[in-house]
Design an enzyme around this catalytic site. Structure first.
Site, PDB file in Angstrom:
ATOM      1  N   ARG A 161      17.850  -4.882  13.138  1.00 45.31           N
ATOM      2  CA  ARG A 161      18.766  -4.909  14.483  1.00 45.31           C
ATOM      3  C   ARG A 161      17.879  -4.392  15.734  1.00 45.31           C
ATOM      4  O   ARG A 161      17.845  -4.878  16.874  1.00 45.31           O
ATOM      5  CB  ARG A 161      19.956  -4.429  14.401  1.00 45.31           C
ATOM      6  CG  ARG A 161      20.971  -5.237  13.363  1.00 45.31           C
ATOM      7  CD  ARG A 161      22.241  -4.887  13.616  1.00 45.31           C
ATOM      8  NE  ARG A 161      23.268  -5.739  12.703  1.00 45.31           N
ATOM      9  CZ  ARG A 161      24.546  -5.461  12.568  1.00 45.31           C
ATOM     10  NH1 ARG A 161      25.123  -4.410  13.365  1.00 45.31           N
ATOM     11  NH2 ARG A 161      25.133  -6.139  11.961  1.00 45.31           N
ATOM     12  N   ASP A 172      36.286  -2.952  23.319  1.00 48.49           N
ATOM     13  CA  ASP A 172      35.397  -3.043  22.411  1.00 48.49           C
ATOM     14  C   ASP A 172      34.461  -1.892  23.094  1.00 48.49           C
ATOM     15  O   ASP A 172      34.151  -1.818  24.044  1.00 48.49           O
ATOM     16  CB  ASP A 172      34.552  -4.187  22.053  1.00 48.49           C
ATOM     17  CG  ASP A 172      34.106  -4.328  20.526  1.00 48.49           C
ATOM     18  OD1 ASP A 172      34.810  -4.620  19.502  1.00 48.49           O
ATOM     19  OD2 ASP A 172      32.919  -3.597  20.613  1.00 48.49           O
TER      20      ASP A 172
END
Length: 290
Positions: free
Chosen positions: A48, A159
């Site tokens: 990632r 979030d």
């Protein structure tokens, strides 16, 4: 040499995130956002972060480690690092039993307990990811509001990742992601492009988008800047990434934002976490503040 053997050698020769820097990243992420990154996650984190290296014009993970921990890049990079390593699995109508429970049990109970005319019901998706859960909630509430005409509603999605919050605000999703949405709701709440591209997309209708707000929130913060009369909080499939002590702290803080009689919904995979909550359990992974 065969093409397959050549590819394997090429992959093996790639630069990798060393264990020392991975452990420093894991410690940092655990401290900042409470998420556990065991050694088995090193290759996932490495994969990632490769895009971040390219964006920063860095050629090796060692340079990235220097940038984070031995230079002055951490303050600038922390948000991007969090975005890269957090898991954002979400679906529309995931664990559908909870939405049926909300429609048939929770909402009628909450409305009956309120004395004012057309009360405003507040629902919080506390780990909203890209917004699928928040918009699922909004669809169910919008349908019920049209049927009953005796309440209003507002949905908050929060979030830690700025990337997924922005996705929620745009409210544009691949068409195949909304397959679980019932067809009637698709016709009412989804817009299709007049000229779909190679990968068809849909967008939530503006009338529903106006009912849903998205904010960035770190659940590890000591306090949350939101109302303390929330009716329902969804906190599903996120606590499994936290240490047990952090799980308890997050639940305690969230329950403090529920009105008396309000409800907390956990993920079905987190049902054992709920056994430590001093609330009344009314359904699998559904708890009421008393």
């Amino acid at each position: 040499m065969s093409a397959t053997a050549s590819k394997i050698l090429s992959d093996d020769a790639e630069d990798h995130l060393n264990m020392r820097d991975f452990q420093r990243i894991a410690t940092l992420i655990g401290k900042e956002v409470g998420i556990k990154l065991p050694p088995a996650k090193r290759l996932m984190v490495e994969g990632r972060l490769r895009r971040r290296l390219r964006h920063l014009n860095l050629t090796t993970f060692a340079e990235y480690g220097d940038y984070l921990f031995r230079g002055d890049g951490l303050d600038r990079e922390l948000t991007y690092l969090i975005n890269a390593v957090t898991t954002n699995k979400t679906d529309f109508f995931r664990e559908p039993e909870h939405f049926e429970c909300m429609e048939k049990v929770l909402l009628p109970s909450l409305i009956a307990a309120r004395k004012e005319r057309a009360p405003l019901l507040k629902v919080w998706s506390a780990a909203s990811s890209t917004g699928a859960e928040a918009y699922t909630i909004a669809m169910v509430l919008a349908d019920l509001a049209m049927e009953r005409r005796d309440f209003r509603f507002a949905v908050l999605g929060t979030d830690i990742s700025t990337d997924v919050i922005e996705t929620g605000r745009r409210a544009i999703y691949p068409a195949d992601q909304v397959v679980p949405v019932p067809m009637g709701m698709q016709s009412r709440y989804l817009m299709h492009a007049r000229r779909p591209g190679a990968r068809p997309e849909v967008r939530i209708v503006p009338e529903l988008r106006r009912q849903v707000r998205f904010d960035r929130l770190n659940l590890m913060d000591d306090t949350y800047p939101y109302d303390r009369d929330v009716d329902i909080i969804f906190l599903r499939n996120v606590l499994i990434y936290f240490e047990k002590s952090d799980q308890a702290d997050v639940i305690r803080r969230l329950v403090g934002h529920l009105r008396p009689g309000g409800y907390l919904l956990l993920g079905h995979s987190e049902s054992m976490i709920g056994t430590s909550i001093t609330m009344r359990q009314i359904a699998p992974a559904v708890f009421q503040k008393v």
